[in-house]
Design an enzyme around this catalytic site. Structure first.
Site, PDB file in Angstrom:
ATOM      1  CG  ASN A  30      -4.873   7.241   4.081  1.00 56.00           C
ATOM      2  OD1 ASN A  30      -3.775   7.146   3.536  1.00 56.00           O
ATOM      3  ND2 ASN A  30      -5.975   6.737   3.536  1.00 56.00           N
ATOM      4  CG  ASP A  31       0.787   8.666   3.966  1.00 58.30           C
ATOM      5  OD1 ASP A  31       1.525   7.855   4.569  1.00 58.30           O
ATOM      6  OD2 ASP A  31       1.126   9.237   2.919  1.00 58.30           O
ATOM      7  CG  HIS A  50      -3.057   2.696   5.864  1.00 58.42           C
ATOM      8  ND1 HIS A  50      -4.283   3.220   6.231  1.00 58.42           N
ATOM      9  CD2 HIS A  50      -2.985   2.847   4.522  1.00 58.42           C
ATOM     10  CE1 HIS A  50      -4.920   3.662   5.160  1.00 58.42           C
ATOM     11  NE2 HIS A  50      -4.145   3.457   4.118  1.00 58.42           N
ATOM     12  CG  HIS A  89      -5.453   1.026  10.315  1.00 61.63           C
ATOM     13  ND1 HIS A  89      -5.841   2.235  10.848  1.00 61.63           N
ATOM     14  CD2 HIS A  89      -4.940   1.307   9.087  1.00 61.63           C
ATOM     15  CE1 HIS A  89      -5.573   3.200   9.985  1.00 61.63           C
ATOM     16  NE2 HIS A  89      -5.026   2.658   8.909  1.00 61.63           N
ATOM     17  CD  GLU A 141      -1.844   2.377   1.362  1.00 57.03           C
ATOM     18  OE1 GLU A 141      -2.588   3.251   0.875  1.00 57.03           O
ATOM     19  OE2 GLU A 141      -0.854   2.656   2.084  1.00 57.03           O
ATOM     20  CG  ASP A 142       3.121   4.646   1.830  1.00 54.32           C
ATOM     21  OD1 ASP A 142       3.484   5.035   0.700  1.00 54.32           O
ATOM     22  OD2 ASP A 142       3.094   5.396   2.828  1.00 54.32           O
ATOM     23  CG  ASP A 184      -3.923   5.669  -1.855  1.00 53.22           C
ATOM     24  OD1 ASP A 184      -3.518   6.092  -0.768  1.00 53.22           O
ATOM     25  OD2 ASP A 184      -4.621   4.640  -1.970  1.00 53.22           O
ATOM     26  CG  ASN A 185       0.174   6.233  -0.027  1.00 56.71           C
ATOM     27  OD1 ASN A 185      -0.058   6.800   1.032  1.00 56.71           O
ATOM     28  ND2 ASN A 185      -0.147   4.964  -0.238  1.00 56.71           N
ATOM     29  CB  ILE A 210       5.556   3.527   5.906  1.00 56.95           C
ATOM     30  CG1 ILE A 210       5.840   3.480   4.404  1.00 56.95           C
ATOM     31  CG2 ILE A 210       4.839   2.273   6.364  1.00 56.95           C
ATOM     32  CD1 ILE A 210       6.753   2.328   3.984  1.00 56.95           C
ATOM     33  CG  ASN A 222      -5.435   8.722   0.622  1.00 56.37           C
ATOM     34  OD1 ASN A 222      -4.325   8.212   0.568  1.00 56.37           O
ATOM     35  ND2 ASN A 222      -6.535   7.995   0.580  1.00 56.37           N
TER      36      ASN A 222
END
Length: 358
Positions: free
Chosen positions: A168-169, A114, A134, A54-55, A271-272, A116, A226
């Site tokens: 989220n981030d 999630h 989470h 995800e990241d 997103d990221n 980082i 986000n």
């Protein structure tokens, strides 16, 4: 008779309002967007990464750190195993991901990583890894110290706070200081209320600054905050307002408050955010059709998109699409990170790709 007319008008007005908001929701999710292919010359899956990355963030020496195995409410998940943190040496031709051994007091069975971020202490070169976690769908921040040669991270502390309720981030700005985004107003136990907030178009999300001395909201009125990252000179923060299809530029002022500078339209649900430390370019992993990423239909898979922003602080930033796939190669891209001639693309719950930019 008059009362019936009044109620009829009220019901009609409510129906019109709901219809307008549902149409707006379709626009926000880009539900009607048809996906195409705009592939890079050479891309191949990274072996061993099957349940999302995800990241991703990359150190100056070419070591990539990947957050994998995220289980997020409303999103598919294809593994019951706890999440993991991997490293990937981008200078190694084999590109073999290495799982990091976690040491210290952390409930690894519920580890659900999630966003980082890394912070390097200039005093002694120590590298600290900040991870949004989470467990049981709650939000907390884990701080680790990275020991690259030992292939391990040592857990130093867990941070919880009522302002860090839907993180989220994160972007680290010290050994125990960071900025974090809350992507929803209500906690995950109240998803119906979060959906109502989205339908009504309420910009109730925010950015929070954390330090041992104080925790405070430093930017608000964001539709859905986000990804977050910082400029190489540490003067600006970049925040992805994913449902507004924009990247917000915020200047860091005294006492760590943020002042809005401008927004850049990206025409995608980004997103990221990863920042090229050499050029200052922003690389964004995006969801070109939010309705598909939410439904997770394997017969109609969500695609992926990578967007790059050059000269972000100029009067005319350059927004370009660097990669697009219709879901046949990679599903649900959430991050894109460049190092020299390579581009690493991660996803929420599927595979990761490494592409050759040269």
């Amino acid at each position: 008779m008059g009362r019936c007319v009044v109620w009829s008008v009220v019901i009609l007005a409510c129906a019109v309002f709901v219809g307008l908001r549902l149409n707006a929701l379709n626009h926000l999710s880009l539900a009607s967007r048809e996906l195409k292919r705009n592939h890079l010359h050479k891309c191949h899956p990274i072996k061993g990464i099957e349940f999302g990355a995800e990241d991703i963030t990359i150190l100056r020496d070419g070591l990539a750190i990947l957050s994998t195995g995220l289980k997020y409410p409303g999103m598919p998940s294809y593994s019951d195993d706890p999440g993991k943190i991997y490293t990937l040496d981008l200078l190694d031709p084999d590109l073999t991901p290495v799982p990091l051994h976690i040491e210290g007091e952390l409930d690894q069975k519920s580890f659900n990583p999630h966003g980082i971020s890394v912070f390097t202490d200039e005093k002694d070169g120590s590298i600290y890894l900040f991870v949004v976690n989470h467990p049981h769908h709650k939000s907390q921040i884990e701080i680790f110290q990275l020991f690259e040669e030992k292939k391990s991270i040592v857990h130093l502390k867990t941070i919880k706070h009522n302002l860090l309720h839907n993180v989220n981030d994160i972007v680290a700005v010290g050994v125990d200081r960071f900025y974090a985004t809350n992507d929803r107003y209500f906690q995950h136990d109240y998803e119906g209320l979060n959906m109502l907030v989205t339908i009504l178009g309420l910009a109730w999300c925010n950015v929070v600054y954390y330090s041992p001395e104080e925790v405070k909201v430093v930017a608000k009125d964001i539709f859905s905050a986000n990804g977050i990252n910082i400029s190489p000179d540490h003067r600006y923060l970049y925040v992805s307002d994913i449902l507004d299809h924009e990247i917000d530029v915020l200047e860091i002022q005294k006492r760590d408050f943020l002042v809005f500078v401008k927004s850049i339209n990206v025409d995608s649900l980004c997103d990221n955010i990863e920042v090229d430390l050499d050029t200052g370019d922003l690389w964004l992993g995006c969801h070109p059709n939010g309705a598909k990423i939410a439904s997770g239909n394997p017969n109609d898979p969500p695609g992926s998109e990578v967007i790059r922003i050059k000269n972000i602080h100029s009067d005319q930033p350059i927004v370009s699409q660097e990669y697009e796939d219709d879901g046949n190669v990679v599903i649900g891209s959430s991050v894109a990170a460049r190092y020299e001639g390579k581009l690493v693309i991660g996803t929420v719950y599927q595979r990761a790709l490494c592409c050759d930019l040269r």
